[in-house]
Write an enzyme that holds these catalytic residues in place. Structure first.
Site, PDB file in Angstrom:
ATOM      1  N   GLN A  89       0.845  -1.196   0.000  1.00 41.95           N
ATOM      2  CA  GLN A  89       0.000   0.000   0.000  1.00 41.95           C
ATOM      3  C   GLN A  89       0.879   1.243   0.000  1.00 41.95           C
ATOM      4  O   GLN A  89       1.875   1.288   0.715  1.00 41.95           O
ATOM      5  CB  GLN A  89      -0.910   0.036   1.245  1.00 41.95           C
ATOM      6  N   HIS A 102       6.783  -1.117   2.754  1.00 43.09           N
ATOM      7  CA  HIS A 102       6.739  -2.511   3.200  1.00 43.09           C
ATOM      8  C   HIS A 102       5.827  -3.338   2.317  1.00 43.09           C
ATOM      9  O   HIS A 102       4.731  -2.929   1.976  1.00 43.09           O
ATOM     10  CB  HIS A 102       6.322  -2.615   4.673  1.00 43.09           C
ATOM     11  N   HIS A 104       3.807  -6.809   2.112  1.00 44.47           N
ATOM     12  CA  HIS A 104       3.285  -7.944   2.880  1.00 44.47           C
ATOM     13  C   HIS A 104       3.445  -9.214   2.055  1.00 44.47           C
ATOM     14  O   HIS A 104       3.115  -9.228   0.872  1.00 44.47           O
ATOM     15  CB  HIS A 104       1.777  -7.776   3.166  1.00 44.47           C
TER      16      HIS A 104
END
Ligand SMILES: [Zn+2]
Length: 160
Positions: A89, A102, A104
């Site tokens: 995101q 980041h 996931h």
């Protein structure tokens, strides 16, 4: 969100990250999510406090995704599967809550959720939970030690 604008108060830049790191590659690290949506849920982040994928140079982006693929291979090996989800995101409008780039990674196994697509709302909630749960990780210390130990061991013996 302003709390997380600098490296000094970014949860991903804090030293405790070292305890959950299971793999590192060329300036990027893979760490176990303290509040996993499914077993093995991990994050790949640049070690430096970089907010956006857009800010990476071409060589950095290459290394970031190489690190992500390597970390994914370790997770797939450790969890005995070849199925996984990735999610990234960018900006609060898109659901990013920690402003440190980041990715996931969620290893998947057959019938781990009622509907295979159910993981995404869980990841979105999880991004908020990282903040909520700073002082109260959902995995216990010993659970974290077990999973991080298993993944470090897998990383050491897996050709990625
Ligand atoms: Zn950071």
């Amino acid at each position: 969100l302003e709390r997380y604008l600098t490296a000094e108060n970014c949860p991903f830049c804090k030293s405790r990250i070292g305890k959950v790191t299971f793999f590192s590659f060329e300036g990027n690290i893979a760490l176990v999510n303290i509040a996993p949506v499914l077993p093995g849920h991990s994050l790949v982040i640049p070690e430096k406090h970089i907010k956006s994928l857009i800010d990476l140079t071409e060589s950095e982006i290459n290394l970031f995704f190489l690190a992500a693929r390597k970390a994914t291979k370790i997770l797939l090996s450790a969890f005995g599967t070849d199925a996984f989800d990735w999610s990234l995101q960018e900006k609060p409008e898109a659901g990013q809550s920690v402003e440190h780039l980041h990715l996931h990674i969620v290893p998947r196994i057959r019938k781990d959720l009622k509907d295979p697509g159910d993981w995404y709302p869980l990841v979105q909630q999880n991004d908020k939970m990282i903040i909520d749960s700073l002082g109260r990780p959902r995995l216990s210390k010993s659970e974290l030690e077990v999973i991080v130990g298993k993944l470090r061991e897998t990383a050491a013996k897996t050709e990625v």
